[in-house]
Design an enzyme around this catalytic site. Structure first.
Site, PDB file in Angstrom:
ATOM      1  N   ARG A  24       0.851  -1.208   0.000  1.00 50.50           N
ATOM      2  CA  ARG A  24       0.000   0.000   0.000  1.00 50.50           C
ATOM      3  C   ARG A  24       0.883   1.254   0.000  1.00 50.50           C
ATOM      4  NH1 ARG A  24      -5.630  -0.244  -1.166  1.00 50.50           N
ATOM      5  NH2 ARG A  24      -5.855   1.767  -0.190  1.00 50.50           N
ATOM      6  N   THR A  66      -5.513   6.385  -2.971  1.00 53.67           N
ATOM      7  CA  THR A  66      -6.427   6.095  -4.087  1.00 53.67           C
ATOM      8  C   THR A  66      -6.419   7.162  -5.184  1.00 53.67           C
ATOM      9  OG1 THR A  66      -7.846   4.983  -2.477  1.00 53.67           O
ATOM     10  CG2 THR A  66      -8.826   5.491  -4.608  1.00 53.67           C
ATOM     11  N   ASN A 121      -6.060   4.753 -11.762  1.00 55.60           N
ATOM     12  CA  ASN A 121      -4.929   4.765 -10.823  1.00 55.60           C
ATOM     13  C   ASN A 121      -4.027   3.534 -10.956  1.00 55.60           C
ATOM     14  OD1 ASN A 121      -6.611   2.952  -9.598  1.00 55.60           O
ATOM     15  ND2 ASN A 121      -7.074   4.234  -7.813  1.00 55.60           N
ATOM     16  N   HIS A 157      -4.478  -2.024  -8.310  1.00 56.83           N
ATOM     17  CA  HIS A 157      -5.208  -2.296  -7.059  1.00 56.83           C
ATOM     18  C   HIS A 157      -4.249  -2.952  -6.065  1.00 56.83           C
ATOM     19  CE1 HIS A 157      -8.063  -4.010  -4.203  1.00 56.83           C
ATOM     20  NE2 HIS A 157      -7.379  -5.131  -4.306  1.00 56.83           N
TER      21      HIS A 157
HETATM   22  P1  ADP Z   1      -8.160   1.641  -3.384  1.00 54.39           P
HETATM   23  O1  ADP Z   1      -8.024   1.096  -4.785  1.00 54.39           O
HETATM   24  O2  ADP Z   1      -7.114   2.686  -3.092  1.00 54.39           O
HETATM   25  O3  ADP Z   1      -8.238   0.578  -2.329  1.00 54.39           O
HETATM   26  P2  ADP Z   1     -11.038   1.996  -3.040  1.00 54.39           P
HETATM   27  O4  ADP Z   1     -11.108   0.598  -2.545  1.00 54.39           O
HETATM   28  O5  ADP Z   1     -11.675   3.063  -2.201  1.00 54.39           O
HETATM   29  O6  ADP Z   1      -9.548   2.446  -3.353  1.00 54.39           O
HETATM   30  O7  ADP Z   1     -11.747   2.103  -4.465  1.00 54.39           O
HETATM   31  C1  ADP Z   1     -11.521   1.137  -5.465  1.00 54.39           C
HETATM   32  C2  ADP Z   1     -11.302   1.801  -6.805  1.00 54.39           C
HETATM   33  O8  ADP Z   1     -12.482   2.506  -7.196  1.00 54.39           O
HETATM   34  C3  ADP Z   1     -10.212   2.874  -6.816  1.00 54.39           C
HETATM   35  O9  ADP Z   1      -8.915   2.349  -6.956  1.00 54.39           O
HETATM   36  C4  ADP Z   1     -10.635   3.719  -7.990  1.00 54.39           C
HETATM   37  O10 ADP Z   1     -10.233   3.164  -9.236  1.00 54.39           O
HETATM   38  C5  ADP Z   1     -12.160   3.688  -7.896  1.00 54.39           C
HETATM   39  N1  ADP Z   1     -12.703   4.803  -7.114  1.00 54.39           N
HETATM   40  C6  ADP Z   1     -12.716   4.900  -5.763  1.00 54.39           C
HETATM   41  N2  ADP Z   1     -13.293   6.033  -5.360  1.00 54.39           N
HETATM   42  C7  ADP Z   1     -13.659   6.688  -6.489  1.00 54.39           C
HETATM   43  C8  ADP Z   1     -14.296   7.938  -6.755  1.00 54.39           C
HETATM   44  N3  ADP Z   1     -14.688   8.752  -5.769  1.00 54.39           N
HETATM   45  N4  ADP Z   1     -14.525   8.311  -8.031  1.00 54.39           N
HETATM   46  C9  ADP Z   1     -14.145   7.505  -9.032  1.00 54.39           C
HETATM   47  N5  ADP Z   1     -13.536   6.313  -8.859  1.00 54.39           N
HETATM   48  C10 ADP Z   1     -13.279   5.901  -7.612  1.00 54.39           C
HETATM   49 MG    MG Z   2      -9.706  -0.767  -1.700  1.00 55.25          MG
END
Ligand code: ADP
Ligand code: MG
Length: 202
Positions: A120, A126, A157, A160
């Protein structure tokens, strides 16, 4: 009980990571810190498989919606889809299904000391706009919540990474069969974990 060096995490190189030719760059960062690759494949993910992945954690809808609502509040704005985190996440999830199924992805299982937190840290937060410089999301991509929202798509991004050890265990089971994950000893474990006796054959 398992030793911390046996911790495992799941990463998925997302379709934009593959299309941007950043696969080697990303894998290199995990290798050079000393993590061991114990599972890796390329596949097309079905939209339902993607949705099931994100909803393995029953709290994910609430947490993700709250993060998005907060990002607007921090800028002194209201979220365009209102104040209910579950509603906000519903819209994000639809876009995520499209994004993650838009091209091949590369799921990988990485093993090593504190694998979940270390990965991470290397991946970054994110939203690329606020990810630290030096992280994958901070160095190689420039998206934001507000821009992706305006353009009605998921935040790009690149990758995952599991958020916790419990999440990692569930996610590894979701993407890999037991036979696809290899338990083996990597030569550099001797020096990383000060396990030289084994290497010297003592
Ligand atoms: P992470 O991938 O950092 O664990 P999350 O689990 O919160 O983040 O969200 C999963 C994925 O959903 C993110 O990596 C991103 O691609 C998408 N995502 C999350 N929040 C948003 C948002 N507010 N608007 C658009 N896409 C989002
Ligand atoms: Mg996540």
């Amino acid at each position: 009980m398992t030793h911390p060096r046996q911790e495992r995490t799941l990463i998925i190189i997302k379709p934009d990571g593959v299309q941007r030719s950043l696969v080697g760059e990303m894998i290199g960062r995990f290798e050079r810190i000393g993590l061991k690759i114990v599972g890796m494949k390329m596949m097309l993910a079905a939209p339902d498989h993607v949705e099931a992945h994100y909803t393995l954690d029953p709290q994910w809808r609430v947490k993700t919606g709250e993060k998005s609502i907060k990002s607007y509040k921090d800028r002194g704005e209201n979220h365009p889809h209102g104040d209910d985190p579950v509603v906000v996440t519903g819209i994000i999830l639809d876009k995520l299904r499209d994004y993650m199924a838009s091209g091949p992805v590369i799921p990988m299982v990485l093993e090593g000391a504190h694998a979940v937190s270390i990965v991470r840290k290397l991946v970054g937060s994110t939203e690329p706009l606020s990810s630290d410089v030096g992280t994958i999301r901070g160095d190689f991509v420039l998206d934001s919540y507000t821009m992706s929202n305006d353009d009605e798509r998921a935040v790009r991004n690149l990758i995952h990474a599991s958020g916790s050890v419990a999440e990692a265990e569930q996610e590894i089971r979701h993407w890999f069969t037991e036979e696809e994950v290899a338990g083996y000893r990597h030569i550099q474990e001797g020096i990383i974990y000060d396990d030289l006796d084994h290497i010297l054959g003592k």
